[in-house]
Design a protein around this motif. Sequence first.
Motif, PDB file in Angstrom:
ATOM      1  N   GLU A  28       4.602  23.195   1.949  1.00  0.00           N
ATOM      2  CA  GLU A  28       5.638  23.959   2.437  1.00  0.00           C
ATOM      3  C   GLU A  28       5.741  23.723   4.005  1.00  0.00           C
ATOM      4  O   GLU A  28       4.870  24.051   4.746  1.00  0.00           O
ATOM      5  N   GLY A  29       7.182  23.812   4.320  1.00  0.00           N
ATOM      6  CA  GLY A  29       7.439  23.362   5.785  1.00  0.00           C
ATOM      7  C   GLY A  29       7.014  22.092   6.264  1.00  0.00           C
ATOM      8  O   GLY A  29       6.999  21.550   7.395  1.00  0.00           O
ATOM      9  N   LYS A  30       6.511  21.076   5.478  1.00  0.00           N
ATOM     10  CA  LYS A  30       5.893  20.095   5.734  1.00  0.00           C
ATOM     11  C   LYS A  30       7.038  18.519   5.498  1.00  0.00           C
ATOM     12  O   LYS A  30       7.708  18.943   4.642  1.00  0.00           O
ATOM     13  N   ARG A  31       6.677  17.624   6.103  1.00  0.00           N
ATOM     14  CA  ARG A  31       7.492  16.231   6.032  1.00  0.00           C
ATOM     15  C   ARG A  31       6.678  15.355   5.634  1.00  0.00           C
ATOM     16  O   ARG A  31       5.622  14.888   6.036  1.00  0.00           O
ATOM     17  N   TRP A  32       7.250  14.702   4.594  1.00  0.00           N
ATOM     18  CA  TRP A  32       6.543  13.568   3.718  1.00  0.00           C
ATOM     19  C   TRP A  32       7.389  12.307   3.898  1.00  0.00           C
ATOM     20  O   TRP A  32       8.564  12.336   3.806  1.00  0.00           O
ATOM     21  N   PHE A  33       6.467  11.127   4.006  1.00  0.00           N
ATOM     22  CA  PHE A  33       7.196  10.032   4.093  1.00  0.00           C
ATOM     23  C   PHE A  33       6.547   9.299   2.933  1.00  0.00           C
ATOM     24  O   PHE A  33       5.488   8.908   2.407  1.00  0.00           O
ATOM     25  N   SER A  34       7.680   8.790   1.878  1.00  0.00           N
ATOM     26  CA  SER A  34       7.443   8.390   0.473  1.00  0.00           C
ATOM     27  C   SER A  34       7.911   6.826   0.072  1.00  0.00           C
ATOM     28  O   SER A  34       8.942   6.513   0.929  1.00  0.00           O
ATOM     29  N   MET A  35       6.886   6.195  -0.414  1.00  0.00           N
ATOM     30  CA  MET A  35       7.121   4.715  -0.673  1.00  0.00           C
ATOM     31  C   MET A  35       7.010   4.623  -2.231  1.00  0.00           C
ATOM     32  O   MET A  35       5.977   4.843  -2.832  1.00  0.00           O
ATOM     33  N   THR A  36       8.018   4.272  -2.931  1.00  0.00           N
ATOM     34  CA  THR A  36       8.017   4.069  -4.426  1.00  0.00           C
ATOM     35  C   THR A  36       8.192   2.971  -5.010  1.00  0.00           C
ATOM     36  O   THR A  36       9.097   2.331  -4.675  1.00  0.00           O
ATOM     37  N   ALA A  37       7.629   2.360  -6.092  1.00  0.00           N
ATOM     38  CA  ALA A  37       7.722   1.252  -6.794  1.00  0.00           C
ATOM     39  C   ALA A  37       9.131   1.217  -7.451  1.00  0.00           C
ATOM     40  O   ALA A  37       9.477   2.276  -8.003  1.00  0.00           O
ATOM     41  N   ASP A  38       9.987   0.169  -7.089  1.00  0.00           N
ATOM     42  CA  ASP A  38      11.331   0.162  -7.768  1.00  0.00           C
ATOM     43  C   ASP A  38      11.572  -0.400  -9.071  1.00  0.00           C
ATOM     44  O   ASP A  38      12.025  -1.258  -9.226  1.00  0.00           O
ATOM     45  N   TYR A  39      11.030   0.518  -9.870  1.00  0.00           N
ATOM     46  CA  TYR A  39      11.249   0.360 -11.434  1.00  0.00           C
ATOM     47  C   TYR A  39      11.097   1.320 -12.141  1.00  0.00           C
ATOM     48  O   TYR A  39      11.120   2.394 -11.312  1.00  0.00           O
TER      49      TYR A  39
END
Length: 416
Positions: free
Chosen positions: A174-185
């Motif tokens: 809640e109220g936090k910022r995430w940096f997401s890296m996701t496999a592209d498939y």
Amino acid sequence: MAAYRPISRRRLLQSGAGAAALTLASPAILRAQSDKIRFGHLTPRTGFLGPLGEYAAMASRLAVDEINAAGGVMGREIELLQEDSVNPQTASTKAERMIERDGVACIVGEISSSSGLTIGQVAQRTGTLFVNTGCNSDALRGSDCKKFMFHIEAQNSMYVKSIGQFYTREGLVEGKRWFSMTADYAFGHDLLKVAKRFMTANGGTFAGDELVPTDATDFSAYMLQIRAAEPDLVILNLAGQQTTNFFKQYAEFGLDYPLGGFGFDMALAWAAGKGNFVGSWPSVWHHRVETDGSRAFVKAFTDAYGKPPENQAWGDYNAVKIIAQSMEELGTTDSAAIVEHFESEASFDVLKTREGYFRKRDHQFMNEMYGITALPPDQIENQWDIFTSSDPVPGTGESLELIAATEEENTCTFPS
């Protein structure tokens, strides 16, 4: 959940100890039958998912060896046919060949959700049982669900909801910022969709959201983006050897933002080396689960292969055991009969504190999961025991449904 009455050989099929008890009798039993029951096993043995596929292959062989040592199934020996699925097209071709040429009674395995879909299509067309042991995509249990396809591997929603409870308790949502890296498939796209649903529902936002090609090995550019974004949590939804490479480079860059993710395989953390594995992650099973069944499995696997099993090994081992147990109890290898049996929500021992079952409406196996947290380097005593574990999730007395996708979140309509 339907009532279920096990028969006497059930525990023998579920444990290596039981297999050993019948070893002396098994040769005569097996010689009485000239025909073997063939199981097909498909999983990637090369490419970025290859390290996980090797664990799957070893575990399925161990399961077959134990079953045959205990007298086989209906007095017949199981023959395991193993192939490298490589990619979706190859997976489909090999599944069809195993069924139509080799006469397998079932297919077990896979890790790639894209390949799992194509195997499921072949299984549906031919009326052959397929138990998915490593594909996480919710879509395989939803828009792409198949009557003859079942899933012992947890779905993405189960991974997100189980570790999401930990992130919430730690004040990282809640109220936090995430940096997401996701496999592209397919796997990554589906997981990102589920993760965003979780974030929206719990008041978080994304400071960065990057799709990463599956052949990426250098993450320097992403490290610079993370440093610039200054997120509250870095979410790693990569796959296969990508995860190992990222761990190593994250340590080299000296980044100290909290790290976690919604998809995880312990073999990839082991490969990263001491001190490079950090953060908190979801796991469908791990080698430190304290049950008699898990301890027996870990010992048998370690004795056979010189290292402990990890979560992918757990899936393939138990899938083979569950199918064999069901054939024995039903007195048939007929796929339609086994499908009906699974849909009755019969319970199965999968080496945890309580049994699990295949949910009738979408064929997802309902069972406990775990949250694991990396140990600091100075607390690591060996190359395998590099984490601590939560208690099982959901907790004692709570419904297994708590961590799975609801019918509204992921609707399955089986093809006729």
